[in-house]
Write a protein that holds these residues in place. Structure first.
Motif, PDB file in Angstrom:
ATOM      1  N   HIS A  59      20.047 -31.061   6.497  1.00 29.58           N
ATOM      2  CA  HIS A  59      19.645 -31.766   7.719  1.00 29.58           C
ATOM      3  C   HIS A  59      18.635 -32.855   7.393  1.00 29.58           C
ATOM      4  CE1 HIS A  59      17.272 -32.366  11.518  1.00 29.58           C
ATOM      5  NE2 HIS A  59      18.494 -32.368  12.028  1.00 29.58           N
ATOM      6  N   GLY A  60      18.759 -33.998   8.064  1.00 31.65           N
ATOM      7  CA  GLY A  60      17.783 -35.065   7.973  1.00 31.65           C
ATOM      8  C   GLY A  60      17.183 -35.336   9.335  1.00 31.65           C
ATOM      9  N   GLY A  61      15.871 -35.551   9.368  1.00 32.75           N
ATOM     10  CA  GLY A  61      15.166 -35.776  10.635  1.00 32.75           C
ATOM     11  C   GLY A  61      14.055 -34.766  10.778  1.00 32.75           C
ATOM     12  N   GLY A  62      12.804 -35.251  10.866  1.00 36.19           N
ATOM     13  CA  GLY A  62      11.665 -34.351  10.792  1.00 36.19           C
ATOM     14  C   GLY A  62      11.225 -33.722  12.077  1.00 36.19           C
ATOM     15  N   HIS A  63      11.883 -34.012  13.207  1.00 36.43           N
ATOM     16  CA  HIS A  63      11.358 -33.568  14.491  1.00 36.43           C
ATOM     17  C   HIS A  63      12.373 -32.860  15.367  1.00 36.43           C
ATOM     18  CE1 HIS A  63       9.153 -37.083  12.989  1.00 36.43           C
ATOM     19  NE2 HIS A  63       8.093 -36.478  13.459  1.00 36.43           N
ATOM     20  N   THR A  64      13.574 -32.623  14.849  1.00 35.72           N
ATOM     21  CA  THR A  64      14.638 -32.046  15.672  1.00 35.72           C
ATOM     22  C   THR A  64      15.219 -30.800  15.005  1.00 35.72           C
ATOM     23  OG1 THR A  64      16.135 -33.666  14.642  1.00 35.72           O
ATOM     24  CG2 THR A  64      15.276 -34.173  16.836  1.00 35.72           C
ATOM     25  N   PRO A  65      15.816 -29.903  15.785  1.00 40.55           N
ATOM     26  CA  PRO A  65      16.278 -28.623  15.258  1.00 40.55           C
ATOM     27  C   PRO A  65      17.627 -28.715  14.563  1.00 40.55           C
ATOM     28  CG  PRO A  65      16.707 -28.720  17.597  1.00 40.55           C
ATOM     29  CD  PRO A  65      15.966 -29.983  17.251  1.00 40.55           C
ATOM     30  N   PHE A  66      17.912 -27.709  13.752  1.00 36.69           N
ATOM     31  CA  PHE A  66      19.248 -27.553  13.184  1.00 36.69           C
ATOM     32  C   PHE A  66      19.488 -26.067  12.960  1.00 36.69           C
ATOM     33  CE2 PHE A  66      16.398 -27.986   9.604  1.00 36.69           C
ATOM     34  CZ  PHE A  66      16.893 -27.136   8.623  1.00 36.69           C
ATOM     35  N   SER A  67      20.754 -25.717  12.798  1.00 36.10           N
ATOM     36  CA  SER A  67      21.104 -24.304  12.646  1.00 36.10           C
ATOM     37  C   SER A  67      22.337 -24.178  11.777  1.00 36.10           C
ATOM     38  CB  SER A  67      21.347 -23.658  14.014  1.00 36.10           C
ATOM     39  OG  SER A  67      22.417 -24.310  14.687  1.00 36.10           O
ATOM     40  N   ALA A  68      22.608 -22.945  11.349  1.00 35.33           N
ATOM     41  CA  ALA A  68      23.782 -22.677  10.518  1.00 35.33           C
ATOM     42  C   ALA A  68      24.241 -21.250  10.757  1.00 35.33           C
ATOM     43  CB  ALA A  68      23.462 -22.882   9.044  1.00 35.33           C
ATOM     44  N   ASP A  69      25.553 -21.064  10.802  1.00 33.81           N
ATOM     45  CA  ASP A  69      26.141 -19.723  10.842  1.00 33.81           C
ATOM     46  C   ASP A  69      26.148 -19.198   9.411  1.00 33.81           C
ATOM     47  OD1 ASP A  69      27.798 -17.461  10.863  1.00 33.81           O
ATOM     48  OD2 ASP A  69      29.090 -18.278  12.434  1.00 33.81           O
ATOM     49  N   ILE A  70      25.317 -18.199   9.135  1.00 30.48           N
ATOM     50  CA  ILE A  70      25.154 -17.702   7.764  1.00 30.48           C
ATOM     51  C   ILE A  70      25.841 -16.354   7.553  1.00 30.48           C
ATOM     52  CG2 ILE A  70      22.991 -18.959   7.492  1.00 30.48           C
ATOM     53  CD1 ILE A  70      21.512 -16.273   7.863  1.00 30.48           C
ATOM     54  N   THR A  71      26.656 -15.942   8.500  1.00 27.39           N
ATOM     55  CA  THR A  71      27.257 -14.600   8.475  1.00 27.39           C
ATOM     56  C   THR A  71      27.963 -14.309   7.160  1.00 27.39           C
ATOM     57  OG1 THR A  71      27.634 -14.885  10.849  1.00 27.39           O
ATOM     58  CG2 THR A  71      28.715 -13.018   9.770  1.00 27.39           C
ATOM     59  N   ASP A  72      28.798 -15.216   6.722  1.00 23.97           N
ATOM     60  CA  ASP A  72      29.638 -14.972   5.544  1.00 23.97           C
ATOM     61  C   ASP A  72      28.876 -15.092   4.231  1.00 23.97           C
ATOM     62  OD1 ASP A  72      31.741 -14.609   7.309  1.00 23.97           O
ATOM     63  OD2 ASP A  72      32.361 -16.721   7.205  1.00 23.97           O
ATOM     64  N   LEU A  73      27.596 -15.472   4.303  1.00 28.74           N
ATOM     65  CA  LEU A  73      26.772 -15.579   3.086  1.00 28.74           C
ATOM     66  C   LEU A  73      25.846 -14.385   2.912  1.00 28.74           C
ATOM     67  CD1 LEU A  73      25.744 -19.351   3.409  1.00 28.74           C
ATOM     68  CD2 LEU A  73      27.736 -18.383   2.235  1.00 28.74           C
ATOM     69  N   LEU A  74      25.834 -13.487   3.906  1.00 28.77           N
ATOM     70  CA  LEU A  74      24.899 -12.359   3.884  1.00 28.77           C
ATOM     71  C   LEU A  74      25.477 -11.150   3.146  1.00 28.77           C
ATOM     72  CD1 LEU A  74      23.712 -12.527   7.604  1.00 28.77           C
ATOM     73  CD2 LEU A  74      22.345 -13.144   5.595  1.00 28.77           C
ATOM     74  N   ARG A  75      24.561 -10.410   2.500  1.00 24.25           N
ATOM     75  CA  ARG A  75      24.935  -9.124   1.888  1.00 24.25           C
ATOM     76  C   ARG A  75      24.654  -7.969   2.833  1.00 24.25           C
ATOM     77  NH1 ARG A  75      22.591 -11.750  -3.036  1.00 24.25           N
ATOM     78  NH2 ARG A  75      20.541 -11.012  -2.369  1.00 24.25           N
ATOM     79  N   ARG A  76      23.657  -8.148   3.705  1.00 21.74           N
ATOM     80  CA  ARG A  76      23.247  -7.132   4.697  1.00 21.74           C
ATOM     81  C   ARG A  76      22.809  -5.830   4.039  1.00 21.74           C
ATOM     82  NH1 ARG A  76      24.956  -8.299  10.232  1.00 21.74           N
ATOM     83  NH2 ARG A  76      26.336 -10.101  10.308  1.00 21.74           N
ATOM     84  N   ASP A  77      22.150  -5.943   2.889  1.00 22.67           N
ATOM     85  CA  ASP A  77      21.644  -4.750   2.216  1.00 22.67           C
ATOM     86  C   ASP A  77      20.120  -4.734   2.157  1.00 22.67           C
ATOM     87  OD1 ASP A  77      21.170  -6.769   0.446  1.00 22.67           O
ATOM     88  OD2 ASP A  77      22.267  -5.886  -1.241  1.00 22.67           O
ATOM     89  N   GLY A  78      19.499  -5.581   2.962  1.00 21.65           N
ATOM     90  CA  GLY A  78      18.047  -5.661   2.977  1.00 21.65           C
ATOM     91  C   GLY A  78      17.472  -6.590   1.941  1.00 21.65           C
ATOM     92  N   SER A  79      18.325  -7.222   1.136  1.00 19.07           N
ATOM     93  CA  SER A  79      17.825  -8.095   0.072  1.00 19.07           C
ATOM     94  C   SER A  79      18.339  -9.513   0.204  1.00 19.07           C
ATOM     95  CB  SER A  79      18.234  -7.539  -1.301  1.00 19.07           C
ATOM     96  OG  SER A  79      19.654  -7.525  -1.429  1.00 19.07           O
ATOM     97  N   ASP A  80      18.698  -9.918   1.417  1.00 19.14           N
ATOM     98  CA  ASP A  80      19.191 -11.278   1.628  1.00 19.14           C
ATOM     99  C   ASP A  80      18.059 -12.285   1.471  1.00 19.14           C
ATOM    100  OD1 ASP A  80      22.034 -11.002   2.311  1.00 19.14           O
ATOM    101  OD2 ASP A  80      21.286  -9.805   3.984  1.00 19.14           O
ATOM    102  N   ASP A  81      18.306 -13.326   0.688  1.00 24.29           N
ATOM    103  CA  ASP A  81      17.317 -14.368   0.435  1.00 24.29           C
ATOM    104  C   ASP A  81      17.658 -15.629   1.218  1.00 24.29           C
ATOM    105  OD1 ASP A  81      15.520 -13.194  -1.400  1.00 24.29           O
ATOM    106  OD2 ASP A  81      16.984 -13.430  -3.012  1.00 24.29           O
ATOM    107  N   ILE A  82      16.644 -16.190   1.878  1.00 21.34           N
ATOM    108  CA  ILE A  82      16.760 -17.513   2.488  1.00 21.34           C
ATOM    109  C   ILE A  82      15.813 -18.443   1.737  1.00 21.34           C
ATOM    110  CG2 ILE A  82      16.390 -18.902   4.560  1.00 21.34           C
ATOM    111  CD1 ILE A  82      17.056 -16.446   6.207  1.00 21.34           C
ATOM    112  N   THR A  83      16.332 -19.555   1.258  1.00 20.47           N
ATOM    113  CA  THR A  83      15.536 -20.535   0.527  1.00 20.47           C
ATOM    114  C   THR A  83      15.704 -21.889   1.194  1.00 20.47           C
ATOM    115  OG1 THR A  83      15.958 -19.340  -1.543  1.00 20.47           O
ATOM    116  CG2 THR A  83      15.082 -21.581  -1.729  1.00 20.47           C
TER     117      THR A  83
END
Length: 591
Positions: free
Chosen positions: A114-138
């Protein structure tokens, strides 16, 4: 590390779900001055060296770091444990604002850019998750601190703030959070209030829509607990508009229109049904109000509206652009109203949605203004236009916003008077904004050097009562703008628009140890009161001025021309300022 202010309030109060989780709080953090993070894949298993409190930028004290040094590339990382109740749902990751460019990875996989310092953005991260308590967001944030063509608002391109410019912000500065949704869900709505017909127009946008699926949206509208409308709509397409009559006529609806005096809000509950099964519930609200110009008068709800606003820079002790808490945002609105102002011009900042929520709820009109660049380039045009579109779309539904201000005082277009390319940009921003939103008024270039504008707005920091009254008693002298700037550029002229003084005052008064500057200065409290009294009375006494915006709400860093100091302490009694705004000039001042 200061963890007193995690900002756990719901980040999007006009479109609320129950299944959400804040990701504010402590994150790993590291500067990347050598630009090696991408090559070394810091989005992988690397542990970052520092710790930071999100959503506060590293320049702020509340972040736990608090240095004004420029570090234009920074990294964030944290582990996330997705709650069990979110199992089987799509997980959406949201960032309220990251200055300026952002890349996001989940478990080492790129999820969003995303570019732009004052507005929101989002992403569907479902398919990138392990759901084992060790998911990393960077997240990698990249800023351009010295680039004066970057949309930046009041952020200075030097490390030490001075004059009208303040400490910079880099990286995350609004809330981070996740929410859980079904595959088919309501992604957003747009409101189109029509007070003349007592109808609310609603555009529904459904994510996951398919013409092979039976999707219905049920809309339940209530006012103070009384159900006004209960409507069901079959979604023939993913985007669909519907008009709903509000069966609550009360003196033609006036009793329930939104205004600063009566901030009436309708509550809305949306339910999505897919093949008869409920998949989504969203709670929202809207206000019924109309903004227009009629016979040269600025009108709210078909009646002349005299705007008495204050300029608000939106900077906060300890947090810079980020308020320490939701209560602080609410308190700013309350203090503004206690001083007798009915509006606020958020200056050079696209403010946190929580602030707009309190303006909607407590009753304060808002002029929504962009964070401008300082110089022009073709790359600036691309960046600025994209971010402004996102800003208008984000805040479209807020009833408190009555005016859009894409450009201010020729920022980003300093040669508009002689440069046709810059003039065309101002014209384009006016028409672009109108193409996105026909329900509000638009200013092409606030203060001076207007092209086409719905209002004629002027900035004048003259402090002498007599000179102000003389100048703004005749149209010819009123349009002779200060600072050697024309009110209109060549090819455009005044055509009877309402005239408003949208910056004036700016009177400095040092109360305490913090020294600084203003556009004129007061020697003591009595002198400050006299000077504020003089300029506000001049606005009331002008036969041309239809509203004003006093500079400014609070002191900010070295700029000490606030009615309140930086810690929100009044310099003179709030009631005294209220009387001035109400036109009760009984203070026996000598002008």
């Amino acid at each position: 590390m200061n963890s007193m202010y995690p900002r756990e309030d719901y980040p999007r109060p006009q479109f609320e779900r129950s299944a959400w989780m804040s990701l504010n709080g402590e994150w790993q953090f590291q500067f990347d001055d050598e630009q090696v993070g991408l090559a070394e894949q810091w989005y992988g298993d690397r542990i970052l060296e520092q710790r930071i409190q999100v959503p506060f930028c590293y320049q702020s004290e509340l972040s736990g770091i608090g240095t004004p040094e420029f570090h234009d590339t920074v990294w964030y990382k944290r582990k996330v444990e997705i709650p069990r109740e979110m199992n089987g749902k799509r997980i959406i990751l949201h960032f309220g604002a990251v200055d300026y460019e952002a890349r996001v990875w989940v478990n080492g996989q790129l999820a969003a850019v995303h570019g732009g310092g004052h507005t929101p953005f989002s992403a569907d991260i479902t398919d990138l998750l392990r759901r084992d308590g060790s998911d990393d967001i960077t997240l990698q944030a990249r800023d351009y601190s010295k680039d004066v063509t970057l949309p930046r608002g009041k952020q200075f391109w030097k490390e030490k703030s001075e004059l009208i410019f303040y400490t910079s912000t880099t990286g995350i500065w609004q809330s981070v959070w996740i929410e859980a949704v079904d595959q088919i869900h309501l992604s957003r709505v747009f409101y189109y209030p029509d007070i003349d017909r007592n109808e609310i127009g609603i555009q529904f946008v459904v994510a996951g829509w398919s013409d092979e699926t039976d999707i219905k949206v049920r809309t339940r509208i209530s006012f103070e607990g009384e159900v006004i409308a209960d409507d069901e709509c079959k979604m023939i397409t993913a985007k669909q508009k519907r008009r709903i009559e509000l069966h609550d006529f009360n003196d033609h609806g006036m009793g329930r229109w939104w205004s600063p005096e009566h901030p009436n809000l309708y509550d809305v509950e949306y339910r999505i049904y897919v093949n008869g099964t409920e998949t989504d519930v969203v709670h929202s609200y809207f206000g019924m109000r109309k903004v227009s110009v009629d016979s040269g008068k600025l009108c709210l709800n078909n009646r002349p509206f005299y705007m008495k606003a204050v300029l608000d820079q939106g900077y906060f002790p300890g947090g810079i652009l980020t308020a320490p808490s939701d209560d602080v945002l609410k308190r700013d609105v309350e203090l503004t109203k206690l001083m007798g102002f009915n509006g606020v011009r958020k200056h050079q900042k696209i403010e946190d949605p929580r602030f707009l929520y309190w303006c909607d709820k407590l009753g304060l009109v808002v002029w929504g203004e962009a964070a401008n660049a300082f110089a022009f380039s073709e790359e600036y045009v691309q960046k600025f236009t994209s971010e402004w579109i996102e800003a208008v779309n984000r805040d479209f539904n807020s009833p408190s916003i009555i005016v859009w201000v894409p450009l201010n005082e020729s920022w980003g277009i300093p040669n508009i008077k002689v440069d046709d390319q810059q003039r065309q940009h101002a014209i384009a921003m006016y028409h672009l904004t109108k193409s996105l939103d026909t329900t509000r008024l638009v200013i092409s270039n606030d203060g001076w050097e207007h092209v086409q504008s719905d209002l004629c707005t002027i900035h004048d920091y003259q402090w002498d009562y007599g000179k102000l009254v003389a100048k703004y008693s005749q149209i010819d002298s009123a349009l002779d703008a200060p600072q050697n700037r024309d009110v209109y550029v060549k090819g455009y002229q005044y055509e009877g628009q309402p005239i408003l003084m949208t910056e004036f005052g700016g009177i400095s008064f040092q109360k305490g140890e913090t020294s600084g500057w203003g556009y004129s200065g007061a020697s003591d409290e009595a002198d400050f009161k006299k000077r504020v009294y003089a300029v506000i009375k001049a606005m009331h006494d002008s036969p041309l001025i239809q509203g004003y915006c006093y500079t400014q709400l609070t002191d900010v860093e070295q700029e000490i021309n606030g009615l309140l100091d930086f810690n929100r302490e009044p310099k003179i009694p709030l009631e005294t300022i209220r009387k001035m705004n109400e036109g009760k000039f009984d203070l026996e001042e000598r002008l």
